[in-house]
Scaffold this motif. Structure first.
Motif, PDB file in Angstrom:
ATOM      1  N   THR A  84      43.697 -56.970   9.922  1.00  0.00           N
ATOM      2  CA  THR A  84      44.683 -55.924   9.718  1.00  0.00           C
ATOM      3  C   THR A  84      46.445 -56.454  10.281  1.00  0.00           C
ATOM      4  OG1 THR A  84      42.745 -54.524  10.497  1.00  0.00           O
ATOM      5  CG2 THR A  84      45.195 -53.925  11.063  1.00  0.00           C
ATOM      6  N   ILE A  85      45.869 -57.214  11.687  1.00  0.00           N
ATOM      7  CA  ILE A  85      47.492 -57.986  12.390  1.00  0.00           C
ATOM      8  C   ILE A  85      48.198 -58.154  10.927  1.00  0.00           C
ATOM      9  CG2 ILE A  85      47.757 -59.484  14.189  1.00  0.00           C
ATOM     10  CD1 ILE A  85      45.634 -58.921  15.497  1.00  0.00           C
ATOM     11  N   LEU A  86      47.249 -59.105  10.329  1.00  0.00           N
ATOM     12  CA  LEU A  86      48.323 -59.754   8.742  1.00  0.00           C
ATOM     13  C   LEU A  86      48.621 -59.339   8.526  1.00  0.00           C
ATOM     14  CD1 LEU A  86      45.797 -63.200   8.420  1.00  0.00           C
ATOM     15  CD2 LEU A  86      48.163 -63.319   9.646  1.00  0.00           C
ATOM     16  N   LYS A  87      47.853 -57.740   7.795  1.00  0.00           N
ATOM     17  CA  LYS A  87      48.913 -56.846   6.843  1.00  0.00           C
ATOM     18  C   LYS A  87      49.809 -56.440   8.203  1.00  0.00           C
ATOM     19  CE  LYS A  87      48.439 -53.191   4.439  1.00  0.00           C
ATOM     20  NZ  LYS A  87      48.828 -53.380   2.903  1.00  0.00           N
ATOM     21  N   ALA A  88      50.605 -56.190   8.859  1.00  0.00           N
ATOM     22  CA  ALA A  88      51.254 -55.406   9.761  1.00  0.00           C
ATOM     23  C   ALA A  88      52.758 -56.833   9.578  1.00  0.00           C
ATOM     24  CB  ALA A  88      50.676 -55.356  10.913  1.00  0.00           C
ATOM     25  N   ILE A  89      51.785 -57.664   9.969  1.00  0.00           N
ATOM     26  CA  ILE A  89      53.018 -58.820   9.701  1.00  0.00           C
ATOM     27  C   ILE A  89      53.553 -59.396   8.181  1.00  0.00           C
ATOM     28  CG2 ILE A  89      52.951 -59.170  12.152  1.00  0.00           C
ATOM     29  CD1 ILE A  89      50.662 -62.230  11.461  1.00  0.00           C
ATOM     30  N   GLY A  90      53.140 -59.012   7.151  1.00  0.00           N
ATOM     31  CA  GLY A  90      53.490 -59.617   5.803  1.00  0.00           C
ATOM     32  C   GLY A  90      54.660 -60.409   5.905  1.00  0.00           C
ATOM     33  N   VAL A  91      54.988 -61.444   5.285  1.00  0.00           N
ATOM     34  CA  VAL A  91      56.143 -60.842   4.566  1.00  0.00           C
ATOM     35  C   VAL A  91      57.072 -61.012   4.088  1.00  0.00           C
ATOM     36  CG1 VAL A  91      57.905 -63.046   4.296  1.00  0.00           C
ATOM     37  CG2 VAL A  91      55.719 -63.662   4.946  1.00  0.00           C
ATOM     38  N   GLU A  92      56.414 -59.597   3.059  1.00  0.00           N
ATOM     39  CA  GLU A  92      57.001 -58.640   1.967  1.00  0.00           C
ATOM     40  C   GLU A  92      56.906 -57.831   2.782  1.00  0.00           C
ATOM     41  OE1 GLU A  92      59.283 -59.901  -0.504  1.00  0.00           O
ATOM     42  OE2 GLU A  92      58.796 -62.221   0.227  1.00  0.00           O
ATOM     43  N   ARG A  93      57.928 -57.138   3.064  1.00  0.00           N
ATOM     44  CA  ARG A  93      57.990 -55.448   3.290  1.00  0.00           C
ATOM     45  C   ARG A  93      56.987 -54.362   3.347  1.00  0.00           C
ATOM     46  NH1 ARG A  93      62.850 -53.812   6.204  1.00  0.00           N
ATOM     47  NH2 ARG A  93      62.810 -51.708   4.877  1.00  0.00           N
ATOM     48  N   GLY A  94      56.734 -54.587   1.798  1.00  0.00           N
ATOM     49  CA  GLY A  94      56.065 -53.763   1.175  1.00  0.00           C
ATOM     50  C   GLY A  94      54.363 -54.299   0.904  1.00  0.00           C
TER      51      GLY A  94
END
Length: 568
Positions: free
Chosen positions: A501-511
């Motif tokens: 969940t946290i890794l999805k929030a800090i994705g390098v790509e905005r999308g």
């Protein structure tokens, strides 16, 4: 009754009056917004008068003064300003009452006490003469704004020294205070406060019933306690206040000098400096006591080295502008000081009793799943509130999150925020703290909800791990963000769904990120609810005692070597 005035000033008011044990009622009370078209600067007027007993025409003096004051005030040009227009109106009312008492035998000696409250834009003004009173309840503290004009001693303790109509020229008190959301005002006659002490009045006002009901309760309490006088109470609640004007804020800040940083024990504009809270490259935060009301505050002073930095001055405007428009129990406030009080550049904030999230994550015990999800949920509400108001924080990090001792949370430091009606920082100034900044910010993007979500995600990651997912990024560097470090490497006791969940929030790509901060918070809260209770994993011998592990391994290798040699 509910009253709305232009420029978003909105109040609710109610009043009650009874003659009590007197043969007639010589009190007079009124509330007025003014004629059609008024209210922009002139605001709402609440007034109370108590005809002087023992004189002819006491009731006539009270009613005449209130009516003449209100009519005269709204008839003045707005260019005079509230204070001058009100003073002229009261002086004219006094002249008329004094003249009538001389020429009309039926009104000989007519006089009255008088207190008026004027709410205009973001300020409260009062005028006062005699022994009627004006109180303000701010939070849970009751403050008396007026001082009785009586002799105060012996047999003459309650004898008036001043009143409307006593003399041709009138000496009256006046004052001004900043108007805050949820302020509650009480105007009352001596028949009320003469039997109800301040703590009883405070308790009745703090019940926060509707103004009409509160005023009736005060009157009932005064009569039940044995008041022998007329009893009158008028309660005014501030429901909404207009936002501060950005241009006026900019002009005010531009004229304030940046001076040497104060020290503990210094007094700045009647703030007693008590302690140093933090020291940064650009500012110093100090706890102080406002000697005008005894409340604890935090003062933020800019360092003299930024005296010529226009963008730093802009940060003070940004904070004040946003604080005037965003009202939330999760967002920090800025105290608006009265005109003329501030002699140098600084901002004043309430003192929040607690600790920053940065300090909390550095001490033991480490933040567990339940505590971390609770903090993240409250922080998401603060960020979402800003986003609904069109404000992008742009510097979300543990240092700017205060965890209150009562369980609350405040997101503070809006100096680099971005909003539609605010002048933006110059392009040379990249807002935010590098280790929490989304990749697009390093490419010159101004910042939006997606970049705030990224910073929020990094904050949650660091809250659990005490590390940065992409490593610590130095100022003025241009990082190359690749794959973040899995949270499980630092906290194997936390569930895998939290890491994902946290890794999805800090994705390098905005999308690749969540749609907004509330979606992220929803996943955190519901993931926690779905998760099974964690069973602590039994630690390996290497984790428990690496020395014994290596000694045992060496012994086994030696044995295997000996067996191998023996077989040859």
């Amino acid at each position: 009754m509910s009253v709305r005035v232009v420029h978003d000033l909105r109040v609710e008011a109610g009043f009650a009056t009874q003659k009590g044990r007197r043969p007639d009622n010589q009190d007079y009370v009124a509330l007025c917004v003014g004629p059609s078209g008024a209210g922009a600067l002139q605001g709402v007027v609440a007034a109370i008068a108590d005809g002087v007993g023992g004189h002819k025409g006491g009731r006539a003096a009270a009613e005449t003064t209130v009516r003449a004051f209100i009519d005269g005030y709204y008839a003045q040009p707005e260019t005079l300003g509230v204070a001058r227009a009100a003073a002229r109106s009261l002086e004219a009312a006094n002249s008329w009452v004094a003249a009538q008492s001389r020429v009309d035998p039926a009104l000989e000696g007519m006089a009255t006490t008088f207190s008026a409250l004027i709410l205009s834009r973001r300020n409260a003004f009062f005028l006062h003469v005699g022994d009627t009173r004006v109180y303000r309840l701010a939070g849970d503290g009751l403050e008396r704004l007026t001082k009785d004009h009586t002799f105060g001693r012996g047999d003459f303790a309650h004898v008036l020294r001043r009143a409307v109509g006593f003399e041709d020229s009138l000496l009256f008190d006046h004052g001004q205070h900043s108007l805050n959301l949820h302020d509650r005002f009480l105007l009352c006659s001596d028949g009320v406060y003469g039997v109800l002490p301040d703590d009883r009045l405070s308790a009745l006002l703090a019940e926060r019933r509707a103004p009409q009901e509160t005023s009736e309760k005060i009157i009932e309490a005064a009569l039940a306690t044995g008041s022998n006088d007329n009893v009158t109470a008028l309660v005014v609640d501030v429901i909404d206040v207009p936002p501060a004007d950005e241009r006026a804020l900019s002009q005010a800040v531009a004229g304030l000098p940046i001076r040497e940083l104060p020290s503990i024990g210094d007094v700045v504009d009647d703030f007693q400096i008590d302690a140093l809270l933090s020291e940064g490259r650009y500012s110093r935060l100090m706890r102080a006591t406002d000697r005008q009301n005894g409340k604890a505050v935090v003062l933020k002073f800019p360092h003299p080295r930024v005296a010529d930095d226009a963008s730093y001055r802009m940060a003070f405007v940004n904070e004040a502008w946003v604080a005037a428009r965003v009202r939330s129990p999760f967002v920090g406030e800025v105290i608006e000081l009265l005109p003329g009080r501030q002699s140098r550049l600084y901002s004043a904030m309430p003192y929040y009793d607690g600790e920053t999230l940065e300090r909390r994550l550095r001490r033991e015990p480490r933040i567990d799943l339940a505590e971390g999800v609770s903090i993240a949920a409250r922080l998401s509400r603060a960020i979402a509130t800003l986003h609904r108001c069109g404000v992008i924080h742009r510097d979300i990090k543990p240092d700017n999150v205060i965890l209150l001792k009562d369980g609350g949370l405040r997101l503070v430091d809006l100096g680099v925020c971005r909003a539609a009606n605010l002048e933006n920082l110059p392009e040379a100034h990249t807002p935010g703290t590098p280790s929490y900044m989304a990749p697009e910010l390093f490419d010159g993007v101004a910042g939006d909800e997606a970049s705030d979500l990224f910073a929020f995600g990094v904050t949650v990651y660091r809250m659990f791990s005490r590390c940065y997912p992409y490593g610590e990024i130095e100022p003025f560097s241009r990082p190359r963000l690749t794959k973040p470090l899995p949270l499980a490497l630092k906290r194997p006791d936390l569930p895998a769904w939290l890491d994902a969940t946290i890794l999805k929030a800090i994705g390098v790509e905005r999308g690749d990120r969540f749609g907004d901060v509330l979606e992220f918070a929803f996943e955190l809260e519901n993931g926690s609810a779905r998760a099974q209770p964690l069973t602590p994993r039994k630690k390996s011998l290497y984790e428990r005692n690496p020395i014994i592990f290596w000694q045992t391994l060496c012994l086994l290798l030696a044995l295997l070597l000996a067996i191998s040699v023996f077989r040859r």
